[in-house]
Design a protein around this motif. Structure first.
Motif, PDB file in Angstrom:
ATOM      1  N   SER A   8       8.248 -25.248   9.219  1.00 13.13           N
ATOM      2  CA  SER A   8       7.249 -24.252   8.844  1.00 13.13           C
ATOM      3  C   SER A   8       7.728 -22.871   9.283  1.00 13.13           C
ATOM      4  N   PHE A   9       7.787 -21.929   8.328  1.00 15.66           N
ATOM      5  CA  PHE A   9       8.190 -20.555   8.615  1.00 15.66           C
ATOM      6  C   PHE A   9       7.009 -19.623   8.369  1.00 15.66           C
ATOM      7  N   GLU A  10       6.829 -18.651   9.263  1.00 12.81           N
ATOM      8  CA  GLU A  10       5.718 -17.703   9.146  1.00 12.81           C
ATOM      9  C   GLU A  10       6.217 -16.274   9.336  1.00 12.81           C
ATOM     10  N   HIS A  11       5.520 -15.333   8.708  1.00 19.92           N
ATOM     11  CA  HIS A  11       5.857 -13.916   8.877  1.00 19.92           C
ATOM     12  C   HIS A  11       4.595 -13.095   8.650  1.00 19.92           C
ATOM     13  N   SER A  12       4.483 -11.967   9.326  1.00 23.71           N
ATOM     14  CA  SER A  12       3.326 -11.082   9.145  1.00 23.71           C
ATOM     15  C   SER A  12       3.763  -9.625   9.224  1.00 23.71           C
ATOM     16  N   VAL A  13       3.044  -8.772   8.509  1.00 26.15           N
ATOM     17  CA  VAL A  13       3.310  -7.336   8.508  1.00 26.15           C
ATOM     18  C   VAL A  13       1.982  -6.595   8.595  1.00 26.15           C
TER      19      VAL A  13
ATOM     20  N   LEU B 272      13.425 -16.235   5.321  1.00 24.38           N
ATOM     21  CA  LEU B 272      12.654 -15.141   5.914  1.00 24.38           C
ATOM     22  C   LEU B 272      12.508 -13.969   4.948  1.00 24.38           C
ATOM     23  N   ASP B 273      13.549 -13.706   4.127  1.00 22.91           N
ATOM     24  CA  ASP B 273      13.443 -12.643   3.123  1.00 22.91           C
ATOM     25  C   ASP B 273      12.312 -12.948   2.143  1.00 22.91           C
ATOM     26  N   GLN B 274      12.200 -14.200   1.741  1.00 23.96           N
ATOM     27  CA  GLN B 274      11.164 -14.587   0.782  1.00 23.96           C
ATOM     28  C   GLN B 274       9.764 -14.380   1.361  1.00 23.96           C
ATOM     29  N   ILE B 275       9.528 -14.891   2.563  1.00 23.49           N
ATOM     30  CA  ILE B 275       8.167 -14.786   3.109  1.00 23.49           C
ATOM     31  C   ILE B 275       7.869 -13.372   3.614  1.00 23.49           C
ATOM     32  N   ARG B 276       8.906 -12.576   3.888  1.00 17.56           N
ATOM     33  CA  ARG B 276       8.658 -11.174   4.247  1.00 17.56           C
ATOM     34  C   ARG B 276       8.049 -10.435   3.051  1.00 17.56           C
ATOM     35  N   GLY B 277       8.626 -10.652   1.870  1.00 20.66           N
ATOM     36  CA  GLY B 277       8.067 -10.049   0.664  1.00 20.66           C
ATOM     37  C   GLY B 277       6.682 -10.588   0.354  1.00 20.66           C
ATOM     38  N   ASP B 278       6.490 -11.886   0.559  1.00 23.00           N
ATOM     39  CA  ASP B 278       5.172 -12.484   0.326  1.00 23.00           C
ATOM     40  C   ASP B 278       4.125 -11.872   1.256  1.00 23.00           C
ATOM     41  N   ALA B 279       4.517 -11.569   2.499  1.00 23.79           N
ATOM     42  CA  ALA B 279       3.571 -10.973   3.454  1.00 23.79           C
ATOM     43  C   ALA B 279       3.153  -9.576   3.021  1.00 23.79           C
ATOM     44  N   VAL B 280       4.095  -8.796   2.490  1.00 26.65           N
ATOM     45  CA  VAL B 280       3.754  -7.448   2.010  1.00 26.65           C
ATOM     46  C   VAL B 280       2.825  -7.539   0.802  1.00 26.65           C
ATOM     47  N   ARG B 281       3.115  -8.447  -0.114  1.00 26.57           N
ATOM     48  CA  ARG B 281       2.242  -8.616  -1.277  1.00 26.57           C
ATOM     49  C   ARG B 281       0.842  -9.067  -0.858  1.00 26.57           C
ATOM     50  N   ASP B 282       0.762  -9.882   0.180  1.00 23.92           N
ATOM     51  CA  ASP B 282      -0.539 -10.307   0.680  1.00 23.92           C
ATOM     52  C   ASP B 282      -1.307  -9.119   1.253  1.00 23.92           C
ATOM     53  N   ALA B 283      -0.609  -8.219   1.938  1.00 21.99           N
ATOM     54  CA  ALA B 283      -1.254  -7.027   2.488  1.00 21.99           C
ATOM     55  C   ALA B 283      -1.774  -6.123   1.369  1.00 21.99           C
ATOM     56  N   ILE B 284      -0.991  -5.962   0.301  1.00 21.54           N
ATOM     57  CA  ILE B 284      -1.433  -5.130  -0.821  1.00 21.54           C
ATOM     58  C   ILE B 284      -2.668  -5.737  -1.479  1.00 21.54           C
ATOM     59  N   ARG B 285      -2.675  -7.045  -1.638  1.00 20.71           N
ATOM     60  CA  ARG B 285      -3.823  -7.713  -2.246  1.00 20.71           C
ATOM     61  C   ARG B 285      -5.093  -7.484  -1.423  1.00 20.71           C
ATOM     62  N   LYS B 286      -4.971  -7.650  -0.114  1.00 19.30           N
ATOM     63  CA  LYS B 286      -6.132  -7.463   0.750  1.00 19.30           C
ATOM     64  C   LYS B 286      -6.616  -6.011   0.731  1.00 19.30           C
ATOM     65  N   ALA B 287      -5.658  -5.072   0.786  1.00 20.43           N
ATOM     66  CA  ALA B 287      -6.029  -3.653   0.813  1.00 20.43           C
ATOM     67  C   ALA B 287      -6.712  -3.245  -0.489  1.00 20.43           C
ATOM     68  N   ARG B 288      -6.210  -3.730  -1.622  1.00 17.80           N
ATOM     69  CA  ARG B 288      -6.821  -3.396  -2.912  1.00 17.80           C
ATOM     70  C   ARG B 288      -8.258  -3.941  -2.985  1.00 17.80           C
ATOM     71  N   GLN B 289      -8.446  -5.146  -2.477  1.00 13.77           N
ATOM     72  CA  GLN B 289      -9.785  -5.745  -2.494  1.00 13.77           C
ATOM     73  C   GLN B 289     -10.757  -4.939  -1.634  1.00 13.77           C
ATOM     74  N   LEU B 290     -10.302  -4.533  -0.447  1.00 10.79           N
ATOM     75  CA  LEU B 290     -11.172  -3.763   0.442  1.00 10.79           C
ATOM     76  C   LEU B 290     -11.479  -2.387  -0.131  1.00 10.79           C
ATOM     77  N   ALA B 291     -10.482  -1.753  -0.745  1.00  9.87           N
ATOM     78  CA  ALA B 291     -10.702  -0.429  -1.328  1.00  9.87           C
ATOM     79  C   ALA B 291     -11.716  -0.496  -2.465  1.00  9.87           C
ATOM     80  N   GLU B 292     -11.595  -1.497  -3.310  1.00 17.96           N
ATOM     81  CA  GLU B 292     -12.542  -1.648  -4.421  1.00 17.96           C
ATOM     82  C   GLU B 292     -13.952  -1.903  -3.902  1.00 17.96           C
ATOM     83  N   ALA B 293     -14.066  -2.703  -2.841  1.00 18.09           N
ATOM     84  CA  ALA B 293     -15.387  -2.983  -2.273  1.00 18.09           C
ATOM     85  C   ALA B 293     -16.024  -1.724  -1.699  1.00 18.09           C
ATOM     86  N   ALA B 294     -15.184  -0.779  -1.261  1.00 15.82           N
ATOM     87  CA  ALA B 294     -15.695   0.468  -0.687  1.00 15.82           C
ATOM     88  C   ALA B 294     -15.789   1.585  -1.720  1.00 15.82           C
ATOM     89  N   ASP B 295     -15.608   1.257  -3.000  1.00 18.38           N
ATOM     90  CA  ASP B 295     -15.657   2.250  -4.086  1.00 18.38           C
ATOM     91  C   ASP B 295     -14.628   3.356  -3.872  1.00 18.38           C
TER      92      ASP B 295
END
Length: 243
Positions: free
Chosen positions: A226-231, A164-187
């Motif tokens: 199968s283990f899942e986590h979301s933030v 769970l520690d591993q996928i918790r960190g992966d979930a945060v990194r996924d959120a940062i990736r998505k946020a960076r993509q959306l911010a760039e698309a919005a200039d």
């Protein structure tokens, strides 16, 4: 009179300063721009532990006889488990019961009273298996020793927290990736994190039903878990810096 005039002058000066500062403050206080995204992570892990819920059920004419027989049979099952390498701390009694057995419709046709024709006793045991390589042999052993009831089989991992520690960190990194993509698309420029909220994580498989038929070691396939986590992460959005 002079004091009153001086006081009026001070008040007027303060009022003038406030009016002068107001436009400056208005320019500094800007609407807060933020973006909220959800990060998800999932992983597949091979199980290394199993839990079996098994039991012995016996029917006899008297409650004492039923309980005596079921206790003897369960003692034989526990001895067989211990001989197979199951430690005492990995065996836990879940339920012991004695219930009456009623005839037909539970009423005597002549008197209309309930009629007890016997008693059924049951003893249920939870067994934790730490070596999946021996799982099939253990299941066969307990059947041979007298277990005649299975409530299910489930798999797990010894160090669930590490997964769970591993996928918790992966979930945060996924959120940062998505946020960076959306911010760039919005200039816009992605700013600092304001808050992070967890939505929990899960893992495992549903309990498997166990059939009582046996032929050599009971065949068991552990598969994977199968283990899942979301933030949910809230970021500031900043105006792009001019070059």
């Amino acid at each position: 009179m002079t004091a009153i005039l001086n006081m009026r002058a001070v008040v007027a000066s303060l009022a003038l300063m406030a009016c002068t500062a107001a436009p400056v403050l208005a320019e500094q206080v800007l609407p807060l721009r933020q973006i909220t995204v959800t990060g998800d992570a999932r992983t597949e892990v091979a199980p290394d532990r199993a839990s079996i819920t098994l039991g012995v059920t016996v029917e006899a004419e008297s409650a004492a006889e039923a309980m005596r027989t079921v206790s003897q049979d369960m003692a034989a099952v526990i001895d067989r488990l211990a001989a197979g390498g199951i430690a005492p701390e990995d065996m836990q009694t879940q339920r012991i019961s004695v219930d009456p057995v009623w005839s037909g419709g539970r009423y005597d046709n002549g008197s209309g009273k309930r009629v007890i024709t016997g008693f059924v006793a049951s003893n249920t045991l939870l067994v934790r298996v730490r070596d999946l390589g021996n799982l099939g042999a253990i299941l066969d052993d307990v059947l041979d020793a007298g277990a005649n009831e299975f409530r299910g089989l489930s798999f797990g991992v010894a160090d669930r927290a590490a997964v769970l520690d591993q996928i918790r960190g992966d979930a945060v990194r996924d959120a940062i990736r998505k946020a960076r993509q959306l911010a760039e698309a919005a200039d816009m420029t992605l700013g600092p994190v304001r808050s992070i909220s967890e939505h929990g994580g899960g893992g495992g498989v549903p309990m498997m039903a166990m059939e009582m038929a046996r032929s050599g070691d009971v065949p068991v396939q552990a598969g994977s878990l199968s283990f899942e986590h979301s933030v949910t992460v809230v970021f500031d959005l900043l105006e792009p810096t001019s070059e």
